[in-house]
Design a protein around this motif. Structure first.
Motif, PDB file in Angstrom:
ATOM      1  N   ALA A 167       0.840  -1.196   0.000  1.00  0.00           N
ATOM      2  CA  ALA A 167       0.000   0.000   0.000  1.00  0.00           C
ATOM      3  C   ALA A 167       0.878   1.251   0.000  1.00  0.00           C
ATOM      4  CB  ALA A 167      -0.921  -0.004   1.206  1.00  0.00           C
ATOM      5  N   ILE A 168       0.354   2.328  -0.587  1.00  0.00           N
ATOM      6  CA  ILE A 168       1.092   3.582  -0.672  1.00  0.00           C
ATOM      7  C   ILE A 168       0.278   4.660   0.038  1.00  0.00           C
ATOM      8  CG2 ILE A 168       2.035   5.335  -2.215  1.00  0.00           C
ATOM      9  CD1 ILE A 168       2.364   3.206  -4.344  1.00  0.00           C
ATOM     10  N   ASP A 169       0.958   5.416   0.881  1.00  0.00           N
ATOM     11  CA  ASP A 169       0.300   6.528   1.558  1.00  0.00           C
ATOM     12  C   ASP A 169       0.004   7.616   0.527  1.00  0.00           C
ATOM     13  OD1 ASP A 169      -0.665   7.932   3.868  1.00  0.00           O
ATOM     14  OD2 ASP A 169       1.125   9.194   3.752  1.00  0.00           O
ATOM     15  N   THR A 170      -1.271   7.862   0.282  1.00  0.00           N
ATOM     16  CA  THR A 170      -1.686   8.690  -0.851  1.00  0.00           C
ATOM     17  C   THR A 170      -2.375   9.962  -0.370  1.00  0.00           C
ATOM     18  OG1 THR A 170      -2.011   6.688  -2.178  1.00  0.00           O
ATOM     19  CG2 THR A 170      -3.054   8.708  -2.971  1.00  0.00           C
ATOM     20  N   PRO A 171      -1.919  11.133  -0.816  1.00  0.00           N
ATOM     21  CA  PRO A 171      -2.581  12.386  -0.414  1.00  0.00           C
ATOM     22  C   PRO A 171      -3.944  12.522  -1.094  1.00  0.00           C
ATOM     23  CG  PRO A 171      -0.845  12.836  -2.002  1.00  0.00           C
ATOM     24  CD  PRO A 171      -0.731  11.375  -1.670  1.00  0.00           C
ATOM     25  N   ILE A 172      -4.879  13.102  -0.368  1.00  0.00           N
ATOM     26  CA  ILE A 172      -6.234  13.332  -0.867  1.00  0.00           C
ATOM     27  C   ILE A 172      -6.451  14.837  -0.978  1.00  0.00           C
ATOM     28  CG2 ILE A 172      -8.680  12.789  -0.558  1.00  0.00           C
ATOM     29  CD1 ILE A 172      -6.866  10.314  -0.686  1.00  0.00           C
ATOM     30  N   TYR A 173      -6.952  15.280  -2.116  1.00  0.00           N
ATOM     31  CA  TYR A 173      -7.214  16.698  -2.344  1.00  0.00           C
ATOM     32  C   TYR A 173      -8.712  16.907  -2.572  1.00  0.00           C
ATOM     33  CZ  TYR A 173      -2.166  16.845  -3.161  1.00  0.00           C
ATOM     34  OH  TYR A 173      -0.806  16.727  -3.025  1.00  0.00           O
ATOM     35  N   ASP A 174      -9.150  18.133  -2.321  1.00  0.00           N
ATOM     36  CA  ASP A 174     -10.559  18.450  -2.560  1.00  0.00           C
ATOM     37  C   ASP A 174     -10.681  19.293  -3.833  1.00  0.00           C
ATOM     38  OD1 ASP A 174      -9.701  20.970  -1.844  1.00  0.00           O
ATOM     39  OD2 ASP A 174     -10.738  20.992   0.092  1.00  0.00           O
ATOM     40  N   GLU A 175     -11.797  19.996  -3.998  1.00  0.00           N
ATOM     41  CA  GLU A 175     -12.077  20.710  -5.241  1.00  0.00           C
ATOM     42  C   GLU A 175     -11.134  21.885  -5.501  1.00  0.00           C
ATOM     43  OE1 GLU A 175     -16.189  21.739  -5.292  1.00  0.00           O
ATOM     44  OE2 GLU A 175     -16.833  19.693  -5.742  1.00  0.00           O
ATOM     45  N   GLN A 176     -10.348  22.295  -4.487  1.00  0.00           N
ATOM     46  CA  GLN A 176      -9.362  23.350  -4.728  1.00  0.00           C
ATOM     47  C   GLN A 176      -8.350  22.924  -5.783  1.00  0.00           C
ATOM     48  OE1 GLN A 176      -7.804  25.490  -1.173  1.00  0.00           O
ATOM     49  NE2 GLN A 176      -9.037  24.014  -0.012  1.00  0.00           N
ATOM     50  N   ALA A 177      -8.168  21.606  -5.935  1.00  0.00           N
ATOM     51  CA  ALA A 177      -7.193  21.097  -6.899  1.00  0.00           C
ATOM     52  C   ALA A 177      -7.678  21.246  -8.336  1.00  0.00           C
ATOM     53  CB  ALA A 177      -6.884  19.632  -6.608  1.00  0.00           C
ATOM     54  N   LEU A 178      -8.931  21.664  -8.535  1.00  0.00           N
ATOM     55  CA  LEU A 178      -9.440  21.880  -9.888  1.00  0.00           C
ATOM     56  C   LEU A 178      -9.088  23.263 -10.422  1.00  0.00           C
ATOM     57  CD1 LEU A 178     -13.004  20.267  -9.632  1.00  0.00           C
ATOM     58  CD2 LEU A 178     -10.997  19.338 -10.798  1.00  0.00           C
ATOM     59  N   ALA A 179      -8.427  24.107  -9.620  1.00  0.00           N
ATOM     60  CA  ALA A 179      -8.021  25.435 -10.086  1.00  0.00           C
ATOM     61  C   ALA A 179      -7.087  25.283 -11.282  1.00  0.00           C
ATOM     62  CB  ALA A 179      -7.332  26.198  -8.959  1.00  0.00           C
ATOM     63  N   ALA A 180      -7.335  26.046 -12.339  1.00  0.00           N
ATOM     64  CA  ALA A 180      -6.564  25.923 -13.576  1.00  0.00           C
ATOM     65  C   ALA A 180      -5.075  26.085 -13.307  1.00  0.00           C
ATOM     66  CB  ALA A 180      -7.035  26.959 -14.586  1.00  0.00           C
ATOM     67  N   GLY A 181      -4.271  25.174 -13.855  1.00  0.00           N
ATOM     68  CA  GLY A 181      -2.824  25.213 -13.702  1.00  0.00           C
ATOM     69  C   GLY A 181      -2.287  24.330 -12.604  1.00  0.00           C
ATOM     70  N   THR A 182      -3.154  23.819 -11.744  1.00  0.00           N
ATOM     71  CA  THR A 182      -2.704  22.980 -10.633  1.00  0.00           C
ATOM     72  C   THR A 182      -2.084  21.690 -11.164  1.00  0.00           C
ATOM     73  OG1 THR A 182      -4.433  23.838  -9.180  1.00  0.00           O
ATOM     74  CG2 THR A 182      -3.419  21.732  -8.566  1.00  0.00           C
ATOM     75  N   GLN A 183      -0.867  21.395 -10.668  1.00  0.00           N
ATOM     76  CA  GLN A 183      -0.184  20.159 -11.038  1.00  0.00           C
ATOM     77  C   GLN A 183       0.051  19.313  -9.803  1.00  0.00           C
ATOM     78  OE1 GLN A 183       3.466  20.632 -13.208  1.00  0.00           O
ATOM     79  NE2 GLN A 183       2.439  20.697 -15.189  1.00  0.00           N
ATOM     80  N   ILE A 184      -0.223  18.002  -9.935  1.00  0.00           N
ATOM     81  CA  ILE A 184      -0.028  17.079  -8.826  1.00  0.00           C
ATOM     82  C   ILE A 184       0.640  15.829  -9.374  1.00  0.00           C
ATOM     83  CG2 ILE A 184      -1.169  15.679  -7.056  1.00  0.00           C
ATOM     84  CD1 ILE A 184      -3.474  17.700  -7.100  1.00  0.00           C
ATOM     85  N   GLU A 185       1.681  15.395  -8.707  1.00  0.00           N
ATOM     86  CA  GLU A 185       2.349  14.160  -9.097  1.00  0.00           C
ATOM     87  C   GLU A 185       1.668  12.980  -8.405  1.00  0.00           C
ATOM     88  OE1 GLU A 185       4.725  14.030 -11.341  1.00  0.00           O
ATOM     89  OE2 GLU A 185       4.787  16.213 -11.567  1.00  0.00           O
ATOM     90  N   GLY A 186       1.472  11.913  -9.161  1.00  0.00           N
ATOM     91  CA  GLY A 186       0.855  10.728  -8.586  1.00  0.00           C
ATOM     92  C   GLY A 186       1.812   9.961  -7.685  1.00  0.00           C
ATOM     93  N   PRO A 187       1.309   9.165  -6.757  1.00  0.00           N
ATOM     94  CA  PRO A 187      -0.118   8.874  -6.583  1.00  0.00           C
ATOM     95  C   PRO A 187      -0.841   9.991  -5.823  1.00  0.00           C
ATOM     96  CG  PRO A 187       1.145   7.668  -4.956  1.00  0.00           C
ATOM     97  CD  PRO A 187       2.146   8.381  -5.829  1.00  0.00           C
ATOM     98  N   ALA A 188      -2.089  10.202  -6.198  1.00  0.00           N
ATOM     99  CA  ALA A 188      -2.923  11.197  -5.524  1.00  0.00           C
ATOM    100  C   ALA A 188      -4.378  10.933  -5.897  1.00  0.00           C
ATOM    101  CB  ALA A 188      -2.522  12.616  -5.925  1.00  0.00           C
ATOM    102  N   ILE A 189      -5.260  11.476  -5.080  1.00  0.00           N
ATOM    103  CA  ILE A 189      -6.698  11.376  -5.343  1.00  0.00           C
ATOM    104  C   ILE A 189      -7.302  12.755  -5.149  1.00  0.00           C
ATOM    105  CG2 ILE A 189      -8.896  10.400  -4.558  1.00  0.00           C
ATOM    106  CD1 ILE A 189      -7.376   7.900  -3.707  1.00  0.00           C
TER     107      ILE A 189
END
Length: 710
Positions: free
Chosen positions: A658-680
């Motif tokens: 298992a991998i400890d995975t960060p969870i984001y909310d709708e703030q991550a939908l802001a245009a230009g936001t970049q997130i490296e996986g793994p993430a949800i």
């Protein structure tokens, strides 16, 4: 623009509201017993976001548009009236024989190959309800044998006495000369006026399908008649619900042709698969406005996975003899491939290959997956996603549904893990890898059989589960980039709000543009132009009846053409609405030459065999304003990822632990936001899963790009 569009699916009812510059998406579980209940709940959720009541919204919107699976469900469940069929003497066995292919039509390839266990579907019209009448018209429309009216009346009485609740009339070659079908309707109404039989409907095949082909034309009319009652009551209930809530304008229905019309101008047959087709229309609209080029529209909902292709320039692929349920019909329908690979698809143990089989059966919305805690006992794709940690049990579908991990675990353990000799988590990984692989194979097959390569297309992943499985599908397909489009969870409903009002009318013909035997070119221009004019008039009348003016109506002429006696026909779209002389004939032949070469390869053309038109088709339409898409491509602007709102242990295919995975909310939908996986990224409408090795980049209008970092 103020508009409500709805896609009623097998599991969820999706609602998209355009209110000026505000776009609102919402969902509710589909209520199959009364579709208006699910619609009302979805609309109420949207109204809360706008700060309006349902009455305030419905009294101000320009239109309400529906796409629905009601007809599909009725066919599967065989819910319809008892039908009777009148056909030309000698053609009684055309429908029961099903072109000798009925045992395989509409089944997955694996089942088609299982010939020893082959079974035709239960007939919609049993043989005792098929009657023959003495008459004959030849392929040119010449009457060979006059209609025996006494015989017609006798056969009509037989059908009525046997309990027929609707009469289907399909006579040989009636598309080139419908006189006998029209006369049969006159005789029926004279013998049985509406006040005597409660207005039993009588459907004429040439008015439902305008092309030759006795079996497919019969089935088109039969299915249309079979669905007429359930669609009338189902859609009528939806319209009455709108009236009660304050909506006074005509209700609009989406068609599987890629257009829409008012309820009074909609055939039941046109509504089948209209929901997925609306998603393809949205993809076409998105590609044309944002210069995406070639796209593959993929809709992963709760019940199925639908695939459609739109090539650069907005050219859609059509099926002119599509398969609906288990029958081939003769109506122009946007090409669509459906796989049993939705979130609610039931997973079972494949004893032959000792692995997991996904679908085609679905848990639907009632009882739904085991984790819905509504009585479902079989493991589904959603149960696997929950066990792997991708879904938040307390915040699924914006908190609308609370998930029960214990039930999901027990269903997977009891139904699959023991047989596979795997742990529950390992089994869930296998379930996810299998469903992702199935969807990727479906996309690859659909593209490569048409001469395309996946890397030359942008894959759109939408539907309630599309963004959740986008990376897995792309990995299995071998592509490095996937787009979750704007309003991904209700993208098909969004597409329903983008369609133009459109009607397609077609007619079979025997028009030889170049006769190779006599070295002669076509010169009967009045004959050709007369057919086009008649088809345009039909479409114009359809649209005038719905309140448009003749000046608003546009036309598109399409011709199904072939070389000599080849069985393969190629559709040619031409800007020539009339043939005025030899130069126009040569231009049509040249356009066919070019289109044939694009489809089958340069040099494959054989004009020396002759050139023939088999079908003349006119699309009559009124362009209406649609949703404005913009800025979905990354523009170089980069915004830092917001702080995670939580962390969760997640399991990924190809990773043992298992991998400890960060969870984001709708703030991550802001245009230009970049997130490296793994993430949800969890929003009210859907969940975006960024697998290890992938990058998440948000664009405008909540569009999201998944790109492989390798």
């Amino acid at each position: 623009m103020k508009r409500v569009s709805v896609d009623i699916g097998g599991t969820f009812t999706d609602c998209f509201v355009a209110w000026g510059d505000n776009y609102v998406e919402s969902k509710a579980l589909t209520t199959h017993q009364n579709l208006s209940l699910g619609f009302n709940e979805a609309l109420d959720n949207a109204c809360k976001s706008l700060g309006l009541t349902g009455h305030e919204l419905l009294t101000q919107v320009d239109s309400v548009r529906y796409a629905t699976t009601l007809g599909t469900n009725a066919l599967i469940e065989r819910k319809g009236p008892r039908l009777g069929l009148l056909t030309t003497a000698g053609f009684k066995s055309s429908v029961p024989l099903t072109r000798a292919k009925g045992y395989a039509t509409g089944l997955p390839h694996k089942q088609q190959m299982d010939v020893p266990n082959a079974q035709r579907p239960d007939p919609i019209i049993p043989i005792p309800m098929i009657m023959e009448v003495r008459e004959r018209v030849d392929y040119l429309g010449e009457v060979v044998l006059e209609l025996d009216e006494d015989d017609v009346l006798e056969q009509l009485r037989n059908l009525v006495d046997k309990g027929a609740q609707a009469i289907i009339v399909n006579l040989a070659n009636s598309v080139v000369n419908p006189a006998h079908e029209l006369r049969i309707r006159e005789l029926f109404l004279e013998e049985y006026p509406g006040h005597m039989l409660g207005a039993i409907p009588i459907l004429l095949s040439h008015q439902v399908a305008g092309r030759k082909g006795e079996y497919v034309r019969s089935m088109s009319t039969i299915i249309d008649g079979f669905l007429h009652e359930v669609m009338y009551h189902g859609l009528g209930t939806l319209e009455l619900n709108l009236r009660t809530a304050g909506y006074s304008k005509p209700m609009l229905c989406n068609h599987n042709s890629g257009g829409m019309a008012q309820l009074n101008s909609t055939d039941a047959l046109q509504t089948v698969h209209s929901g997925p087709v609306s998603g393809i229309a949205a993809g076409e609209h998105l590609a044309s406005q944002t210069d995406l080029g070639n796209i593959v529209a993929t809709d992963m909902g709760g019940t199925s996975f639908d695939i459609g292709i739109v090539t650069k320039g907005g050219v859609k692929h059509y099926d002119f003899n599509p398969i609906i349920e288990r029958w081939m019909v003769s109506v122009p329908m946007v090409h669509l491939v459906t796989l049993g690979a939705g979130g609610g698809s039931i997973c079972s143990y494949d004893r032959m290959f000792k692995t997991v089989q996904v679908g085609p059966a679905s848990a639907g919305s009632d009882p739904g997956p085991a984790c819905y805690d509504r009585g479902g006992m079989q493991p589904t794709v959603t149960d696997a996603d929950l066990i792997l940690g991708y879904l938040d049990p307390g915040n699924y579908a914006g908190g609308y549904i609370t998930l029960n991990p214990r039930r999901a675990r027990r269903a997977i353990d009891e139904e699959l893990a023991d047989d596979l000799d795997l742990s529950v988590v390992e089994t869930a990984k296998l379930m996810k890898a299998t469903v992702d692989g199935n969807m990727a194979n479906g996309i690859a097959t659909e593209l490569r059989t048409r001469g395309y390569e996946p890397e030359n297309f942008t894959i759109l992943a939408y539907g309630g589960n599309g963004p959740l499985h986008a990376c897995g599908i792309a990995r299995a397909l071998g592509v490095k980039k996937v787009l979750a489009p704007p309003f991904a969870s209700v993208f098909s409903a969004c597409g329903a709000g983008n369609m133009s009002q459109l009607h397609i009318h077609e007619m079979s013909t025997w028009t030889v543009l170049f006769d190779a035997n006599q070295s002669k070119f076509f010169d009967n221009y009045d004959y050709f132009n007369g057919i086009v004019e008649e088809l345009e008039e039909r479409g114009r009348e359809d649209l005038l009846r719905q309140g448009f003016t003749a000046e608003q109506v546009s036309y598109r002429l399409e011709l199904d053409m072939r070389y000599g006696n080849q069985r393969v026909e190629t559709a040619v779209v031409t800007d020539l609405n009339r043939i005025k002389g030899p130069e126009d004939v040569l231009k049509l032949i040249e356009q066919f030459f070019t289109r044939y070469g694009e489809r089958f390869g340069s040099g494959s053309q054989t004009p020396e065999a002759g050139v023939r038109i088999n079908t003349i088709r006119v699309c009559s339409y009124v362009d209406l304003p649609g949703i404005a898409f913009h800025g979905i491509k990354p523009n170089g602007h980069r915004a830092p990822a917001p702080p995670p709102v939580a962390h969760r242990e997640c399991h990924f295919v190809g990773h043992e632990d298992a991998i400890d995975t960060p969870i984001y909310d709708e703030q991550a939908l802001a245009a230009g936001t970049q997130i490296e996986g793994p993430a949800i990224v969890v929003t009210r409408a859907t969940t975006y899963l960024v697998e290890p090795g992938w990058q998440y980049t948000a664009a405008e209008q909540n569009a999201v790009w998944f790109t492989c970092a390798d």
